[in-house]
Enzyme design. Structure first.
Site, PDB file in Angstrom:
ATOM      1  N   ARG A  80       5.909  -4.230 -16.933  1.00 55.17           N
ATOM      2  CA  ARG A  80       5.896  -4.069 -15.486  1.00 55.17           C
ATOM      3  C   ARG A  80       6.525  -5.284 -14.813  1.00 55.17           C
ATOM      4  O   ARG A  80       6.621  -6.364 -15.389  1.00 55.17           O
ATOM      5  CB  ARG A  80       4.465  -3.887 -14.968  1.00 55.17           C
ATOM      6  CG  ARG A  80       3.843  -2.536 -15.285  1.00 55.17           C
ATOM      7  CD  ARG A  80       4.525  -1.405 -14.530  1.00 55.17           C
ATOM      8  NE  ARG A  80       3.909  -0.114 -14.795  1.00 55.17           N
ATOM      9  CZ  ARG A  80       4.314   0.749 -15.730  1.00 55.17           C
ATOM     10  NH1 ARG A  80       5.341   0.438 -16.521  1.00 55.17           N
ATOM     11  NH2 ARG A  80       3.701   1.902 -15.881  1.00 55.17           N
TER      12      ARG A  80
ATOM     13  N   TYR B   5       3.792  11.358  -6.470  1.00 62.09           N
ATOM     14  CA  TYR B   5       4.030  10.228  -5.569  1.00 62.09           C
ATOM     15  C   TYR B   5       5.500   9.841  -5.555  1.00 62.09           C
ATOM     16  O   TYR B   5       6.129   9.713  -4.491  1.00 62.09           O
ATOM     17  CB  TYR B   5       3.169   9.039  -5.988  1.00 62.09           C
ATOM     18  CG  TYR B   5       3.579   7.741  -5.341  1.00 62.09           C
ATOM     19  CD1 TYR B   5       3.489   7.584  -3.957  1.00 62.09           C
ATOM     20  CD2 TYR B   5       4.053   6.672  -6.101  1.00 62.09           C
ATOM     21  CE1 TYR B   5       3.880   6.382  -3.354  1.00 62.09           C
ATOM     22  CE2 TYR B   5       4.431   5.487  -5.509  1.00 62.09           C
ATOM     23  CZ  TYR B   5       4.342   5.341  -4.135  1.00 62.09           C
ATOM     24  OH  TYR B   5       4.727   4.164  -3.539  1.00 62.09           O
TER      25      TYR B   5
ATOM     26  N   SER C  66       9.730   2.980  -3.387  1.00 63.46           N
ATOM     27  CA  SER C  66       9.021   2.570  -4.597  1.00 63.46           C
ATOM     28  C   SER C  66       9.884   2.718  -5.830  1.00 63.46           C
ATOM     29  O   SER C  66      10.757   3.595  -5.908  1.00 63.46           O
ATOM     30  CB  SER C  66       7.766   3.443  -4.755  1.00 63.46           C
ATOM     31  OG  SER C  66       7.171   3.263  -6.018  1.00 63.46           O
TER      32      SER C  66
ATOM     33  N   GLY D 122       1.073  -0.557   9.828  1.00 66.55           N
ATOM     34  CA  GLY D 122       1.177  -1.989  10.089  1.00 66.55           C
ATOM     35  C   GLY D 122      -0.097  -2.784   9.923  1.00 66.55           C
ATOM     36  O   GLY D 122      -0.064  -4.009  10.013  1.00 66.55           O
TER      37      GLY D 122
ATOM     38  N   VAL E 231       0.231   8.963  11.438  1.00 65.07           N
ATOM     39  CA  VAL E 231       1.679   9.200  11.483  1.00 65.07           C
ATOM     40  C   VAL E 231       2.031  10.671  11.342  1.00 65.07           C
ATOM     41  O   VAL E 231       3.142  11.079  11.695  1.00 65.07           O
ATOM     42  CB  VAL E 231       2.426   8.383  10.401  1.00 65.07           C
ATOM     43  CG1 VAL E 231       2.297   6.896  10.655  1.00 65.07           C
ATOM     44  CG2 VAL E 231       1.964   8.753   9.002  1.00 65.07           C
TER      45      VAL E 231
ATOM     46  N   LEU F 131       6.198   1.604   6.788  1.00 65.86           N
ATOM     47  CA  LEU F 131       5.363   1.295   5.630  1.00 65.86           C
ATOM     48  C   LEU F 131       4.375   2.401   5.300  1.00 65.86           C
ATOM     49  O   LEU F 131       3.927   2.519   4.159  1.00 65.86           O
ATOM     50  CB  LEU F 131       4.553   0.016   5.877  1.00 65.86           C
ATOM     51  CG  LEU F 131       5.285  -1.260   6.280  1.00 65.86           C
ATOM     52  CD1 LEU F 131       4.269  -2.360   6.579  1.00 65.86           C
ATOM     53  CD2 LEU F 131       6.238  -1.714   5.185  1.00 65.86           C
ATOM     54  N   ALA F 132       3.987   3.185   6.299  1.00 68.12           N
ATOM     55  CA  ALA F 132       2.889   4.142   6.135  1.00 68.12           C
ATOM     56  C   ALA F 132       3.158   5.086   4.978  1.00 68.12           C
ATOM     57  O   ALA F 132       4.196   5.752   4.930  1.00 68.12           O
ATOM     58  CB  ALA F 132       2.690   4.932   7.425  1.00 68.12           C
ATOM     59  N   ALA F 133       2.208   5.150   4.037  1.00 67.60           N
ATOM     60  CA  ALA F 133       2.387   6.009   2.865  1.00 67.60           C
ATOM     61  C   ALA F 133       1.082   6.122   2.096  1.00 67.60           C
ATOM     62  O   ALA F 133       0.231   5.238   2.153  1.00 67.60           O
ATOM     63  CB  ALA F 133       3.467   5.445   1.940  1.00 67.60           C
TER      64      ALA F 133
END
Length: 364
Positions: A260, A192, A137, A20, A70, A91-93
């Protein structure tokens, strides 16, 4: 739990945001703090993003920041001993496509194990939220689907080193199609992307087993004011700006015609908040993009023009794990969460460059 604010609008209970204090987390914080009584952010303030390990100055003051990792069950035990989230925004990644090839364990640990640690802790503390919003993603699609002249779709798979070294950028006789969860099946070509798809599967199977609503957003290339200017793995737009600001010609990989979907953080923040608040978003993944596709050459030309830098130049270089073309069909987002993008590339470049110009010590 809800209350009524002075303006008369009803505020919800507690939202817990993993990661966050990052780029998206700080962008969504004001709207979440307006909508919820309590916003709790969990973030490890990683030095790749936060060199001083201090609370970000632009993180809304109403956010209750808990510093922790996390992947550490102790972090979740400490947080969930006090917090009962009504909604979780995950969101953590770890996000670097190229970095993931050399640091596969790190990406799997944060993206997959970090998710399972969170889910285990929510059950362990009997703190199940009504909804978990996951920011996934477009990397889960890999090269995506391509269309043959007869209209049929096929999945070309990963471009090998031999293909790239030969300069065979596209797949002959075929055209790419927009990435849409109801049309294109996931087929990641980077570590990823594989970890993000695993994250989606873990959340979906867990959530539907325990009665929690999973909402997955597949984000295209997010950029804009507030993104890290020290992390080399968080996108090309800020790198292009720094190069042009220094008076250098922007190098373009492959032939410069890579397509993109550059989606501004303002639009992404609205999408994440909408996913947290929507009445019935459903469980199908939701694609989030700008509503337009651009070549990297076009993005570089706009940035070079802003700074009066030399014209971009094609290098023919390539990066393993990069896909040739990627853009989203965002029509489902309108139906699921009432969201549509508002800002195109020209406006986004102007906003990003203007912000970078105010940042001290920007260098390449």
């Amino acid at each position: 739990m809800s209350s009524t604010s002075e303006s008369g609008s009803t505020r919800r209970g507690t939202v817990l945001v993993s990661g966050g204090a990052g780029f998206i987390g700080t962008a969504i914080a004001p709207a979440l703090a307006d909508a919820f009584e309590h916003v709790v952010a969990v973030d490890n303030l990683h030095p790749q993003i936060h060199p001083s390990a201090a609370r970000p100055a632009d993180l809304d003051a109403r956010v209750d920041l808990r510093v922790g990792d996390v992947t550490d069950p102790g972090t979740w035990d400490a947080v969930l001993a006090e917090v009962r989230p009504d909604v979780v925004v995950h969101l953590a990644a770890e996000t670097g496509t190229g970095q993931s090839l050399a640091e596969a364990s790190r990406h799997a640990m944060v993206n997959v194990v970090g998710t399972t640690q969170m889910l285990d802790a929510l059950l362990r503390h009997e703190a199940l939220p009504a909804r978990v919003v996951l920011t996934s993603s477009r990397a889960v699609y890999g090269e995506g689907a391509w269309r043959r002249p007869d209209g049929s779709l096929f999945y070309p798979g990963q471009r090998t080193s031999a293909i790239l070294e030969a300069g065979q950028w596209d797949f002959p006789g075929a055209e790419p199609v927009a990435m849409a969860a109801d049309v294109v099946s996931p087929a990641p070509v980077s570590v990823y992307g594989a970890t993000k798809l695993a994250q989606e599967h873990v959340l979906a199977s867990w959530a539907q087993s325990v009665g929690v609503e999973p909402v997955t957003l597949r984000l295209q290339n997010v950029y804009g004011p507030g993104q890290s200017l020290i992390n080399p793995y968080t996108g090309i737009m800020s790198l292009f700006c720094r190069l042009a600001k220094a008076g250098r010609s922007i190098p373009l990989y492959e032939d410069g015609e890579v397509r993109r979907d550059f989606v501004l953080i303002d639009d992404v923040a609205r999408a994440v908040v909408a996913a947290a608040l929507a009445d019935a978003p459903g469980t199908a993944p939701i694609d989030i993009g700008s509503g337009e596709q651009q070549t990297i050459a076009r993005a570089a030309e706009l940035i070079a023009a802003h700074y009066g830098a030399p014209a971009p130049h094609v290098t023919g270089q390539f990066r393993q794990g990069d896909v040739r073309h990627a853009w989203a069909d965002v029509s489902h987002a309108r139906d699921a969460i009432g969201w549509t993008p508002e800002l195109g590339l020209e406006a986004g470049v102007a906003r990003l460059a203007s912000w970078i110009d105010t940042q001290p010590g920007v260098s390449i």
